[in-house]
Design a protein around this motif. Structure first.
Motif, mmCIF file in Angstrom:
data_model
loop_
_atom_site.group_PDB
_atom_site.id
_atom_site.type_symbol
_atom_site.label_atom_id
_atom_site.label_comp_id
_atom_site.label_asym_id
_atom_site.label_seq_id
_atom_site.Cartn_x
_atom_site.Cartn_y
_atom_site.Cartn_z
ATOM 1 N N LYS A 186 1.150 -1.306 -0.170
ATOM 2 C CA LYS A 186 0.232 0.295 0.366
ATOM 3 C C LYS A 186 1.211 1.099 -0.049
ATOM 4 C CE LYS A 186 -3.191 2.148 2.839
ATOM 5 N NZ LYS A 186 -4.545 2.307 3.646
ATOM 6 N N ASN A 187 1.945 0.775 1.078
ATOM 7 C CA ASN A 187 3.002 2.774 0.628
ATOM 8 C C ASN A 187 3.645 2.593 -1.099
ATOM 9 O OD1 ASN A 187 1.951 2.834 3.408
ATOM 10 N ND2 ASN A 187 3.771 1.746 4.458
ATOM 11 N N LEU A 188 3.774 1.062 -1.162
ATOM 12 C CA LEU A 188 4.555 2.184 -2.323
ATOM 13 C C LEU A 188 3.682 2.088 -3.520
ATOM 14 C CD1 LEU A 188 6.829 0.813 -4.484
ATOM 15 C CD2 LEU A 188 5.616 -0.941 -4.647
ATOM 16 N N ALA A 189 2.102 1.377 -3.333
ATOM 17 C CA ALA A 189 1.434 2.188 -4.193
ATOM 18 C C ALA A 189 0.878 3.761 -3.543
ATOM 19 C CB ALA A 189 0.286 1.616 -4.365
ATOM 20 N N GLN A 190 1.360 4.175 -3.079
ATOM 21 C CA GLN A 190 0.613 5.682 -2.686
ATOM 22 C C GLN A 190 1.758 6.447 -3.003
ATOM 23 O OE1 GLN A 190 -0.292 5.291 1.207
ATOM 24 N NE2 GLN A 190 -1.849 5.168 1.139
ATOM 25 N N GLU A 191 3.310 5.626 -3.069
ATOM 26 C CA GLU A 191 4.544 7.085 -3.293
ATOM 27 C C GLU A 191 4.419 6.797 -4.510
ATOM 28 O OE1 GLU A 191 7.629 9.275 -2.431
ATOM 29 O OE2 GLU A 191 5.834 8.064 -1.702
ATOM 30 N N TRP A 192 4.356 5.718 -5.630
ATOM 31 C CA TRP A 192 3.953 5.588 -7.310
ATOM 32 C C TRP A 192 3.371 6.488 -7.069
ATOM 33 C CZ3 TRP A 192 2.746 1.157 -10.934
ATOM 34 C CH2 TRP A 192 3.177 1.605 -12.300
ATOM 35 N N ALA A 193 1.842 6.831 -7.076
ATOM 36 C CA ALA A 193 0.635 7.573 -7.730
ATOM 37 C C ALA A 193 1.281 8.873 -7.476
ATOM 38 C CB ALA A 193 -0.572 7.016 -6.780
ATOM 39 N N ASP A 194 1.998 9.188 -6.597
ATOM 40 C CA ASP A 194 2.202 11.127 -6.161
ATOM 41 C C ASP A 194 3.451 11.128 -7.154
ATOM 42 O OD1 ASP A 194 3.343 13.358 -5.966
ATOM 43 O OD2 ASP A 194 4.468 12.866 -3.268
ATOM 44 N N ILE A 195 3.011 12.187 -7.964
ATOM 45 C CA ILE A 195 3.797 13.057 -9.474
ATOM 46 C C ILE A 195 4.701 13.581 -9.228
ATOM 47 C CG2 ILE A 195 1.835 12.696 -10.911
ATOM 48 C CD1 ILE A 195 1.566 15.758 -10.289
ATOM 49 N N LYS A 196 5.212 13.884 -7.574
ATOM 50 C CA LYS A 196 6.684 14.146 -7.168
ATOM 51 C C LYS A 196 6.960 13.380 -6.054
ATOM 52 C CE LYS A 196 4.143 18.940 -5.970
ATOM 53 N NZ LYS A 196 3.555 20.447 -5.270
ATOM 54 N N SER A 197 6.968 12.174 -6.656
ATOM 55 C CA SER A 197 7.814 11.090 -6.279
ATOM 56 C C SER A 197 8.653 10.743 -7.339
ATOM 57 C CB SER A 197 6.998 10.191 -5.621
ATOM 58 O OG SER A 197 7.661 9.170 -5.064
ATOM 59 N N PRO A 198 10.160 10.864 -6.811
ATOM 60 C CA PRO A 198 11.208 9.991 -7.679
ATOM 61 C C PRO A 198 10.503 8.509 -8.205
ATOM 62 C CG PRO A 198 12.241 11.405 -5.771
ATOM 63 C CD PRO A 198 10.992 11.292 -5.388
ATOM 64 N N HIS A 257 7.179 7.735 -8.970
ATOM 65 C CA HIS A 257 6.520 8.221 -10.377
ATOM 66 C C HIS A 257 6.882 8.336 -11.546
ATOM 67 C CE1 HIS A 257 2.453 9.176 -11.697
ATOM 68 N NE2 HIS A 257 3.646 10.933 -12.131
ATOM 69 N N GLN A 258 8.003 8.952 -11.155
ATOM 70 C CA GLN A 258 9.066 10.095 -12.113
ATOM 71 C C GLN A 258 9.924 8.921 -13.230
ATOM 72 O OE1 GLN A 258 11.077 12.919 -10.385
ATOM 73 N NE2 GLN A 258 8.718 14.475 -9.570
ATOM 74 N N LYS A 259 10.639 8.108 -11.999
ATOM 75 C CA LYS A 259 11.709 7.111 -12.655
ATOM 76 C C LYS A 259 11.005 5.441 -12.758
ATOM 77 C CE LYS A 259 13.961 10.564 -12.009
ATOM 78 N NZ LYS A 259 14.924 11.595 -13.102
ATOM 79 N N PHE A 260 9.949 5.591 -12.499
ATOM 80 C CA PHE A 260 9.718 3.522 -13.037
ATOM 81 C C PHE A 260 7.925 4.754 -13.652
ATOM 82 C CE2 PHE A 260 11.399 2.753 -8.096
ATOM 83 C CZ PHE A 260 12.315 2.452 -8.379
ATOM 84 N N THR A 261 8.830 3.106 -14.936
ATOM 85 C CA THR A 261 7.283 3.957 -15.787
ATOM 86 C C THR A 261 5.987 2.313 -15.435
ATOM 87 O OG1 THR A 261 9.120 1.767 -17.224
ATOM 88 C CG2 THR A 261 9.661 4.515 -17.509
ATOM 89 N N ASP A 262 7.164 1.333 -14.842
ATOM 90 C CA ASP A 262 5.860 0.398 -14.983
ATOM 91 C C ASP A 262 5.888 -0.958 -13.639
ATOM 92 O OD1 ASP A 262 7.073 -2.299 -16.012
ATOM 93 O OD2 ASP A 262 6.776 0.023 -17.422
ATOM 94 N N ILE A 263 5.394 -1.462 -13.304
ATOM 95 C CA ILE A 263 5.777 -2.885 -12.456
ATOM 96 C C ILE A 263 5.308 -4.143 -12.820
ATOM 97 C CG2 ILE A 263 5.285 -3.111 -10.218
ATOM 98 C CD1 ILE A 263 5.405 -0.445 -9.036
ATOM 99 N N TRP A 264 6.073 -4.706 -11.983
ATOM 100 C CA TRP A 264 5.833 -6.396 -12.409
ATOM 101 C C TRP A 264 5.600 -7.120 -11.525
ATOM 102 C CZ3 TRP A 264 6.738 -8.694 -17.737
ATOM 103 C CH2 TRP A 264 7.501 -7.705 -18.531
ATOM 104 N N LEU A 265 4.992 -7.904 -11.055
ATOM 105 C CA LEU A 265 5.063 -9.017 -9.618
ATOM 106 C C LEU A 265 4.594 -10.307 -10.163
ATOM 107 C CD1 LEU A 265 1.490 -7.284 -8.046
ATOM 108 C CD2 LEU A 265 3.945 -6.812 -7.866
ATOM 109 N N GLU A 266 6.074 -10.702 -9.917
ATOM 110 C CA GLU A 266 6.201 -12.552 -10.218
ATOM 111 C C GLU A 266 6.012 -13.279 -9.089
ATOM 112 O OE1 GLU A 266 10.114 -13.432 -12.510
ATOM 113 O OE2 GLU A 266 10.224 -14.095 -10.636
ATOM 114 N N PHE A 267 5.476 -14.164 -9.385
ATOM 115 C CA PHE A 267 4.802 -14.934 -8.177
ATOM 116 C C PHE A 267 5.086 -16.577 -8.523
ATOM 117 C CE2 PHE A 267 1.168 -11.843 -8.841
ATOM 118 C CZ PHE A 267 1.038 -11.544 -7.476
ATOM 119 N N ASP A 268 6.557 -16.993 -7.439
ATOM 120 C CA ASP A 268 6.545 -18.395 -7.151
ATOM 121 C C ASP A 268 5.901 -19.385 -7.527
ATOM 122 O OD1 ASP A 268 9.181 -17.492 -7.555
ATOM 123 O OD2 ASP A 268 9.376 -17.107 -6.293
ATOM 124 N N ILE A 269 4.902 -19.843 -7.690
ATOM 125 C CA ILE A 269 3.956 -20.795 -8.225
ATOM 126 C C ILE A 269 4.021 -22.471 -7.336
ATOM 127 C CG2 ILE A 269 1.916 -22.218 -8.634
ATOM 128 C CD1 ILE A 269 2.073 -19.174 -9.393
#
Length: 335
Positions: A72-84, A86-98
Motif C-alpha cells: 500500500k505504501n509503495l502504491a501511494q508513493e508511485w501515485a504521487d506525481i512529485k515522487s521520484p 513516479h518519475q523514474k519507474f515506468t511500470d511494475i511487474w509482479l512475479e509469483f513463485d507458484i
C-alpha cells in the motif's frame, strides 16, 4: 486466461501449477501483459507467473485481495506525481513463485522498469523502495550499487530493479541491457564478481551464435552474488527465425532442455481471438471494427550460471492482449 489452455503443454506447465495460475489470475487486477517462467531441465517443474502493470491503480486494486501495508505504501508513493518513484519507474511487474502454498500466502517479487535516463539515481531509488516495503537495507548495498552504475559500459543501461520479497536472501536483482557479448566478463570483474570464469566465458561464446542480444541479471547486497543470469533475446519468433530451432537444439545437446519441452516451446507462439461479452469494442479507438487478440510469444530464454551448480535454462512465455484492425492480422495467424 482460459483461452490459452489448449496451447500450454503440460511439459512446460504442469496441470497442478496451471490450475493455481488460473485461480490467481482471476483474483489479480486485469492485466494486458503477463506470462510464465518454465524450467526446461528434465527434473525441474517449478513455474513462476508474472504480470505487468502500468499504473498504481492496478496495485491499489490488488490490495483488495492482499491487505499488505508495505505494498500500500509503495502504491501511494508511485501515485504521487512529485515522487521520484513516479518519475523514474515506468511500470511494475509482479512475479509469483507458484508452489504448494495457498494463494493467500503467495508473496510476489516486485520488479520496477526504469527510465533509461536515471542510472545514477539507482542507489537512492532502490533504498527508497526498500524502506517503503519495510525491507532491510544491506550495509554495503549503496556502495555496491554505485559501483555497478559507475562501471556500466557505454551504451548499456539498467532495465529493471527487482526486490525478491519471496526469497530468503536480502539482495536486489539488477537487469542490465545493452552489454555486448565480449564485455560481459569485463563488467562482472569490474563490479567485484568473483567466480571461475572459464565456463561462463565458453557459455557466452556459444550464446553469441544464437541470440541477437542478452540482458545480464545478477543480485546485489553486501556483495555481488555469484549467481548470474544471461537472458537471451531474438528479434523474431520461431516461425520467422530459424535460430530458435538451433538454439534449442544446442540446449537439448547440453542437457539443459528436454526434447519434449523443446517441441512444446516451439509450438507456443501464435494468436487467439478473445470473444467476451465483458469488454465493449466501442471503448477502443478501433470502435466496432476491432478484433480482440491474445498473442503468445517466447519472450526470451535465460541461462543461469552458478558456481558449483549445473547450468539451468528457463523459458519465458509471454501473453499480451491487443486490439487489431482485422485487415492488419497476418493471414492464417489467428487460431
Amino acid at each position: 486466461m482460459q483461452i490459452i489452455n489448449p496451447y500450454i503443454y503440460h511439459q512446460l506447465v504442469s496441470p497442478q501449477f496451471l490450475s493455481q495460475i488460473l485461480a490467481l489470475s482471476k483474483i489479480l487486477p486485469a492485466f494486458s501483459y503477463g506470462g510464465f517462467e518454465s524450467h526446461l531441465g528434465s527434473k525441474q517443474s517449478q513455474v513462476d507467473f508474472f504480470v505487468r502493470y502500468f499504473s498504481n491503480q492496478a496495485i491499489n486494486d490488488l490490495l483488495n485481495y492482499y491487505q499488505w501495508e508495505p505494498l500500500k505504501n509503495l502504491a501511494q508513493e508511485w501515485a504521487d506525481i512529485k515522487s521520484p518513484l513516479h518519475q523514474k519507474f515506468t511500470d511494475i511487474w509482479l512475479e509469483f513463485d507458484i508452489n504448494e502454498q495457498s494463494l493467500q500466502r503467495l508473496i510476489p517479487g516486485i520488479f520496477f522498469t526504469l527510465n533509461k535516463q536515471i542510472d545514477k539515481n539507482i542507489p537512492e531509488l532502490t533504498q527508497q523502495a526498500l524502506r517503503l516495503l519495510s525491507r532491510p537495507i544491506p550495509s554495503k548495498l549503496e556502495s555496491n550499487l554505485k559501483l555497478c552504475v559507475d562501471c556500466l559500459p557505454k551504451g548499456a543501461s539498467f532495465l529493471h530493479i527487482g526486490i525478491m520479497l519471496s526469497r530468503p536472501h536480502q539482495a536486489i536483482r539488477l537487469d542490465v541491457a545493452g552489454i555486448a557479448f565480449d564485455r560481459v566478463l569485463d563488467y562482472l570483474r569490474e563490479i567485484g564478481w568473483i567466480a571461475q570464469t572459464n565456463r561462463l566465458r565458453s557459455l557466452i561464446a556459444d550464446l553469441s551464435n544464437f541470440a541477437d542480444h542478452i540482458h545480464l541479471a545478477f543480485d546485489v547486497g553486501d556483495t555481488i552474488f555469484p549467481r548470474i543470469g544471461l537472458e537471451c533475446f531474438l528479434k523474431q519468433q520461431p516461425k520467422y527465425e530459424p535460430r530458435w530451432q538451433l538454439f534449442l537444439d544446442y540446449l537439448v545437446k547440453q542437457e539443459l532442455c528436454t526434447p519434449a519441452k523443446q517441441n512444446a516451446l516451439l509450438s507456443w507462439p501464435g494468436f487467439s481471438q478473445i470473444k467476451s461479452n465483458h469488454v465493449s469494442r466501442d471503448d477502443y479507438i478501433l470502435g466496432n471494427k476491432g478484433i480482440n487478440i491474445l498473442g503468445r510469444s517466447i519472450s526470451h530464454i535465460k541461462i543461469v550460471e552458478q558456481p558449483n551448480f549445473p547450468l539451468e535454462a528457463k523459458a519465458y512465455l509471454a501473453i499480451a492482449q491487443r486490439w487489431f484492425e482485422p485487415d492488419l492480422l497476418p493471414e492464417k495467424e489467428a487460431n
